[in-house]
Enzyme design. Structure first.
Site, PDB file in Angstrom:
ATOM      1  N   LYS A   1       0.852  -1.207   0.000  1.00 51.05           N
ATOM      2  CA  LYS A   1       0.000   0.000   0.000  1.00 51.05           C
ATOM      3  C   LYS A   1       0.880   1.246   0.000  1.00 51.05           C
ATOM      4  O   LYS A   1       1.786   1.375   0.833  1.00 51.05           O
ATOM      5  CB  LYS A   1      -0.894   0.011   1.248  1.00 51.05           C
TER       6      LYS A   1
ATOM      7  N   ASP B   1      -3.515   4.358  -1.911  1.00 49.34           N
ATOM      8  CA  ASP B   1      -4.459   4.806  -0.874  1.00 49.34           C
ATOM      9  C   ASP B   1      -4.454   6.337  -0.805  1.00 49.34           C
ATOM     10  O   ASP B   1      -3.848   6.925   0.084  1.00 49.34           O
ATOM     11  CB  ASP B   1      -3.987   4.174   0.454  1.00 49.34           C
TER      12      ASP B   1
ATOM     13  N   LYS C   1      -7.442   8.184  -1.129  1.00 54.55           N
ATOM     14  CA  LYS C   1      -8.733   8.612  -0.556  1.00 54.55           C
ATOM     15  C   LYS C   1      -9.276   9.866  -1.256  1.00 54.55           C
ATOM     16  O   LYS C   1      -9.451  10.921  -0.637  1.00 54.55           O
ATOM     17  CB  LYS C   1      -8.585   8.896   0.947  1.00 54.55           C
TER      18      LYS C   1
ATOM     19  N   ASP D   1     -13.672  14.852  -3.823  1.00 58.01           N
ATOM     20  CA  ASP D   1     -13.747  16.121  -4.558  1.00 58.01           C
ATOM     21  C   ASP D   1     -15.038  16.087  -5.370  1.00 58.01           C
ATOM     22  O   ASP D   1     -15.847  15.169  -5.186  1.00 58.01           O
ATOM     23  CB  ASP D   1     -12.487  16.240  -5.465  1.00 58.01           C
TER      24      ASP D   1
ATOM     25  N   THR E   1     -11.076   5.890  11.042  1.00 59.49           N
ATOM     26  CA  THR E   1     -11.115   5.296  12.388  1.00 59.49           C
ATOM     27  C   THR E   1     -10.554   6.247  13.444  1.00 59.49           C
ATOM     28  O   THR E   1     -10.672   5.996  14.634  1.00 59.49           O
ATOM     29  CB  THR E   1     -10.339   3.960  12.434  1.00 59.49           C
TER      30      THR E   1
ATOM     31  N   ARG F   1       3.382  -1.115  10.745  1.00 57.52           N
ATOM     32  CA  ARG F   1       4.530  -1.259  11.636  1.00 57.52           C
ATOM     33  C   ARG F   1       4.885  -2.673  12.090  1.00 57.52           C
ATOM     34  O   ARG F   1       6.081  -2.982  12.185  1.00 57.52           O
ATOM     35  CB  ARG F   1       4.359  -0.308  12.827  1.00 57.52           C
TER      36      ARG F   1
HETATM   37  O1  C5P Z   1       1.369   0.640  11.225  1.00 54.49           O
HETATM   38  P1  C5P Z   1      -0.067   0.278  11.130  1.00 54.49           P
HETATM   39  O2  C5P Z   1      -0.321  -1.218  10.974  1.00 54.49           O
HETATM   40  O3  C5P Z   1      -0.884   0.869  12.258  1.00 54.49           O
HETATM   41  O4  C5P Z   1      -0.549   0.955   9.762  1.00 54.49           O
HETATM   42  C1  C5P Z   1      -1.887   0.937   9.346  1.00 54.49           C
HETATM   43  C2  C5P Z   1      -2.021   1.567   7.990  1.00 54.49           C
HETATM   44  O5  C5P Z   1      -3.409   1.604   7.670  1.00 54.49           O
HETATM   45  C3  C5P Z   1      -1.536   3.010   7.906  1.00 54.49           C
HETATM   46  O6  C5P Z   1      -1.029   3.188   6.561  1.00 54.49           O
HETATM   47  C4  C5P Z   1      -2.778   3.833   8.085  1.00 54.49           C
HETATM   48  O7  C5P Z   1      -2.720   5.072   7.424  1.00 54.49           O
HETATM   49  C5  C5P Z   1      -3.830   2.942   7.435  1.00 54.49           C
HETATM   50  N1  C5P Z   1      -5.202   3.149   7.898  1.00 54.49           N
HETATM   51  C6  C5P Z   1      -5.591   3.026   9.218  1.00 54.49           C
HETATM   52  N2  C5P Z   1      -6.908   3.250   9.572  1.00 54.49           N
HETATM   53  C7  C5P Z   1      -7.793   3.563   8.629  1.00 54.49           C
HETATM   54  C8  C5P Z   1      -7.414   3.676   7.302  1.00 54.49           C
HETATM   55  C9  C5P Z   1      -6.089   3.462   6.956  1.00 54.49           C
HETATM   56  O8  C5P Z   1      -4.780   2.710  10.081  1.00 54.49           O
HETATM   57  N3  C5P Z   1      -9.056   3.729   8.963  1.00 54.49           N
END
Ligand code: C5P
Length: 235
Positions: free
Chosen positions: A33, A60, A62, A65, A118, A209
């Protein structure tokens, strides 16, 4: 694995950092992603590069517009070879329909919608004048995306089981907030394990992460993939 369910979030500030990790991964282990940070810093060439390396890429960005602008942006994203792109469901029916018309069903690029971020809680929702609890808003927006014939939504794995029941198996659920049992939760609040995410009906697990910061990212991916494969063989 033929159809990996892991999407690794490449949340890095530069192409060099991202490619250092990507060098260790392969398209059988995971998809990738690319979000707003990396895309804005390095531009579209990276998408083409990752695609040429055989990875399927979720771009991603999003989009949110007016319908005409979103439709054109979706076309441009699909032309880069992205496997999946997304728009904000809050852009409304006309915008979602315009995006769908730009990327017709059956195209190589999947089109999904973000329901409610979220990061937003009840007070944020009230601030912008939306009625209802977050889960009700997520459900309403997911139904709207389904009505407009999008391929799916991004949602929390905790909401996935309900959406799966209501919207059926073909509606794609993409879930971030995934943490293997032995991992810290970082800034994610409502997390599930990869196994629970899949049991709840998620098609794809967005994981950042726990993989990007791991000493051995490949072995984390392999471990998650084998947990998922076990689930499939038990059902
Ligand atoms: O590091 P981690 O597993 O928390 O990363 C989650 C990824 O998912 C990040 O790129 C974050 O921007 C994305 N994301 C999220 N919650 C959302 C939409 C996207 O954590 N509702």
């Amino acid at each position: 694995m033929h159809d990996p369910r892991i999407i690794v979030a490449l949340d890095f500030p530069s192409a060099e950092d991202a490619l250092l990790l990507v060098k260790k991964l392969n398209p059988d282990l995971c998809r990738l992603k690319v979000g707003k940070e990396l895309f804005t810093a390095v531009g579209p060439q990276l998408i083409e590069k990752l695609t040429h390396q055989g990875f399927e890429v979720f771009l991603d960005l999003k989009f949110h517009d007016i319908p005409n602008t979103v439709a054109s942006a979706c076309k441009a994203a699909a032309n880069l070879g992205a496997w999946m792109i997304n728009v904000h469901a809050l852009g409304g029916r006309k915008m979602l329909t315009a995006a769908r018309e730009a990327i017709p069903h059956g195209s190589a690029t999947k089109l999904i919608a973000v329901t409610l971020l979220t990061s937003m809680d009840q007070s944020d929702i009230m601030d912008i004048g939306l009625q209802g609890k977050p889960e009700q808003i997520v459900e309403r927006l997911a139904r709207l995306a389904n009505d407009c014939e999008l391929d799916g939504v991004v949602c929390s794995a905790l909401e996935a089981s309900r959406l799966r029941q209501q919207l059926g198996n073909d509606f794609c659920l993409v879930t971030p907030g995934i943490r293997p049992a032995d991992c810290q939760s970082d800034d994610q609040k409502r997390t599930t394990t990869p196994k629970q995410g899949i049991l709840n009906g998620s098609h794809y697990l967005v994981i950042g992460r726990p993989i990007t910061q791991a000493k051995n990212p490949v072995s984390v991916c392999q471990q998650i993939n084998s947990e998922i494969a076990k689930l499939a063989s038990n059902h």
